[in-house]
Design an enzyme around this catalytic site. Structure first.
Site, PDB file in Angstrom:
ATOM      1  N   ASP A 154      11.724  17.862  -4.004  1.00 43.08           N
ATOM      2  CA  ASP A 154      11.307  18.729  -3.097  1.00 43.08           C
ATOM      3  C   ASP A 154       9.896  19.014  -3.120  1.00 43.08           C
ATOM      4  OD1 ASP A 154      11.964  20.413  -0.879  1.00 43.08           O
ATOM      5  OD2 ASP A 154      11.409  22.067  -2.271  1.00 43.08           O
TER       6      ASP A 154
ATOM      7  N   ASP B 239       7.681  21.662  -1.582  1.00 43.70           N
ATOM      8  CA  ASP B 239       7.183  22.896  -1.314  1.00 43.70           C
ATOM      9  C   ASP B 239       7.947  23.804  -2.128  1.00 43.70           C
ATOM     10  OD1 ASP B 239       5.288  22.584   0.836  1.00 43.70           O
ATOM     11  OD2 ASP B 239       7.089  22.357   2.559  1.00 43.70           O
TER      12      ASP B 239
ATOM     13  N   HIS C 244      13.327  18.239  11.748  1.00 46.25           N
ATOM     14  CA  HIS C 244      14.443  18.948  12.583  1.00 46.25           C
ATOM     15  C   HIS C 244      14.336  20.479  12.138  1.00 46.25           C
ATOM     16  CE1 HIS C 244      15.442  14.846  12.729  1.00 46.25           C
ATOM     17  NE2 HIS C 244      15.351  15.046  13.942  1.00 46.25           N
TER      18      HIS C 244
END
Length: 172
Positions: free
Chosen positions: A9, A11, A88
């Site tokens: 990941d 952040d 999204h």
């Protein structure tokens, strides 16, 4: 276990979390990130990033801004074999947004590795669930935003990225 690939990941895991960051000057690596990535690359493991970036869908960031931040991450931490970004919003119901598995599956395909030979390192339960749904191995590295119940439910927890090294690096 050793892995053919380790996905991250962005952040809160590779770099400090700056909500909806579109400014590459604000990118700050997490402690131990460069050391872990250098070690992984030296042992032949492939690396990639899977990152929800709902700021794009919300109109708070452009894809170009996200790409500029990602380029800064690579300047500081080295090149990744793949970047998978979901633009999204959570309410869009797309298949790529974590905790759904599509980004993890796409990253494995781009790297030419099987999900079951891949680890995903993240800081929240969505990362854990995406890894599990894809058949990969989740490793949770809690931060102050990680809820205690997420830590309890995670199958593997590492205190920080330096602790991840012992879990994912091949012996050389």
């Amino acid at each position: 276990m050793t892995f053919d690939a380790v996905l991250f990941d962005r952040d809160g895991t590779l770099v400090r979390d700056v909500p909806y960051n579109g400014d590459p000057r604000l990118v700050e690596p997490m402690p131990g990130a460069r050391e872990l990535l250098d070690r992984l690359r030296a042992t032949g493991a492939r690396t990639g990033v899977v990152s929800n970036q709902s700021g794009i869908g919300r109109g708070l960031l452009t894809r170009a801004q996200v790409d500029t931040v990602n380029a800064r991450v690579e300047q500081l931490l080295g090149r990744f074999g793949t970047w998978q970004v979901c633009p999204h919003r959570p309410e869009d119901g797309c298949p790529c947004r974590k905790p759904r598995p599509a980004m993890v599956v796409a990253a494995c395909a781009a790297l030419g590795v099987a999900p079951e030979r891949t680890a995903l390192v993240g800081d929240i339960e969505a990362d854990v669930l995406a890894a599990r749904a894809a058949g990969a191995h989740p490793i949770l590295v809690p931060t102050p935003v990680t809820r205690p119940e997420e830590v309890t439910r995670a199958p593997v927890v590492a205190a920080d990225l330096r602790a991840v090294m012992a879990l994912v690096c091949r012996k050389s």
